[in-house]
Scaffold this motif. Structure first.
Motif, PDB file in Angstrom:
ATOM      1  N   THR A 280       0.691  -1.216  -0.093  1.00  0.00           N
ATOM      2  CA  THR A 280      -0.265  -0.107  -0.011  1.00  0.00           C
ATOM      3  C   THR A 280       0.822   1.313  -0.010  1.00  0.00           C
ATOM      4  O   THR A 280       0.548   2.458  -0.418  1.00  0.00           O
ATOM      5  CB  THR A 280      -1.035   0.068   1.271  1.00  0.00           C
ATOM      6  N   GLU A 281       2.016   1.095   0.370  1.00  0.00           N
ATOM      7  CA  GLU A 281       2.782   2.417   0.407  1.00  0.00           C
ATOM      8  C   GLU A 281       3.244   2.729  -0.920  1.00  0.00           C
ATOM      9  O   GLU A 281       3.364   3.950  -1.088  1.00  0.00           O
ATOM     10  CB  GLU A 281       4.172   2.103   1.421  1.00  0.00           C
ATOM     11  N   THR A 282       3.881   1.627  -1.839  1.00  0.00           N
ATOM     12  CA  THR A 282       4.358   1.883  -2.882  1.00  0.00           C
ATOM     13  C   THR A 282       3.094   2.044  -4.122  1.00  0.00           C
ATOM     14  O   THR A 282       3.742   2.596  -5.227  1.00  0.00           O
ATOM     15  CB  THR A 282       5.530   1.156  -3.408  1.00  0.00           C
ATOM     16  N   TYR A 283       2.046   1.519  -3.918  1.00  0.00           N
ATOM     17  CA  TYR A 283       1.024   1.330  -5.083  1.00  0.00           C
ATOM     18  C   TYR A 283      -0.065   1.987  -4.395  1.00  0.00           C
ATOM     19  O   TYR A 283      -0.478   3.299  -4.949  1.00  0.00           O
ATOM     20  CB  TYR A 283       0.661  -0.141  -5.085  1.00  0.00           C
ATOM     21  N   LEU A 284      -1.089   1.437  -3.558  1.00  0.00           N
ATOM     22  CA  LEU A 284      -2.365   2.213  -3.294  1.00  0.00           C
ATOM     23  C   LEU A 284      -2.260   3.418  -2.467  1.00  0.00           C
ATOM     24  O   LEU A 284      -2.890   4.456  -2.548  1.00  0.00           O
ATOM     25  CB  LEU A 284      -3.312   1.054  -2.870  1.00  0.00           C
TER      26      LEU A 284
END
Length: 306
Positions: free
Chosen positions: A275-279
């Motif tokens: 979730t940190e790098t994408y969402l």
């Protein structure tokens, strides 16, 4: 303190009693809300009728439960359900002729419930999945998205999307947080045809003119009063690591907010999606952790081959 367990004949009756309570935390309770609304629209089942239950205390509802296909229990509470309320629910469920197979709920609630239910019926429990519920209220479009465009999928792509959905199901085997779906190709074809007909599934399309083709998909699902979910987010292996899923999810989320939905949610497997790098870059933020538990036969029955 006394708690009352009430059974309802159908989803309409359950929503009449519990919807205001569930809407107090709409994003958190979206899965149960949408499951009830789906069952409200569905034709009545002659067999395996769903179970609709509330547990009510002096201040009103404190627990809501319903079963979906296969006796999977969905649970929601008010973040402070007393042990006595859970005990009352367990006692009521013990009277049901068919035992539960799985439970899916916010992680703490799920763990508290399954420990009581498993003890009451003498079954083992297995944690089969964890999911993280994410919510978005405003989209932050990353500056370097790949070239392409979001569009609704068409019937021309039905076979391709059926292949993708089959692959998605294989990669997420045991997924408990979403929709009940069949495993065979015929069931997959029916699902895809319905998604396309309702314009619920979108693709990220790259290329120009007759040479354009889809490289990722995402679908909208589970509408509630103010929010809507995204699911079936998939990119085939040969197209991964190019930002296509990010672009597809970002633009679909933006489209849904422009359509007057107040928020979007999705369930993500923390082990599969960063979730940190994408969402997170898009604007999705954690709401709660969810867990699915399976009830296994008692060890004595397994040993005796029952």
């Amino acid at each position: 303190m006394s708690y009352t367990v009430t059974r309802y004949s159908d989803a309409t009756a359950l929503l009449a009693a519990a919807e205001p309570f569930l809407l107090q935390h709409e994003a958190l309770n979206g899965l149960l809300l949408s499951a009830a609304r789906t069952q409200q629209r569905a034709a009545p089942r002659r067999r395996r009728r769903p179970l609709y239950v509330t547990v009510t205390g002096p201040a009103g509802p404190t627990l809501v439960a319903l079963t979906s296909a296969g006796q999977r229990l969905l649970l929601a509470d008010n973040h402070a359900s007393a042990d006595e309320a859970l005990d009352a629910l367990v006692a009521a469920l013990r009277e049901e002729p068919r035992a539960l197979t799985t439970v899916f709920a916010e992680e703490t609630l799920a763990r508290r419930f399954v420990s009581r239910y498993a003890t009451a019926i003498g079954q083992q429990i297995t944690l089969v999945e964890r999911q993280q519920l994410l919510e978005l209220t405003a989209v932050a479009l990353p500056p370097r998205l790949p070239q392409g465009r979001l569009r609704a999928a068409t019937i021309r792509e039905s076979d391709l999307l059926a292949d993708w959905l089959t692959a998605f199901q294989d990669e997420t085997a045991g997924h408990a947080g979403g929709d009940d779906s069949g495993d065979d190709r015929h069931a997959v074809d029916i699902i895809v045809d319905g998604l396309i007909a309702r314009k619920d599934v979108y693709v990220w399309d790259v290329g120009n003119g007759t040479r354009s083709h889809p490289v990722a998909m995402a679908a909208r699902a589970r509408p509630t009063a103010r929010g809507i979910a995204l699911n079936l987010i998939y990119t085939p292996p040969e197209e991964r690591h190019r930002g296509y899923a990010t672009a597809c999810v970002a633009h679909l989320s933006h489209l849904l907010l422009d359509d007057a939905w107040a928020f979007c949610t999705l369930l993500a497997d923390p082990a599969r999606v960063s979730t940190e790098t994408y969402l997170g870059r898009i604007g999705y933020r954690p709401v709660a952790d969810f867990a699915a538990y399976r009830f296994d036969p008692p060890l004595a029955e397994v040993t005796q081959g029952r």
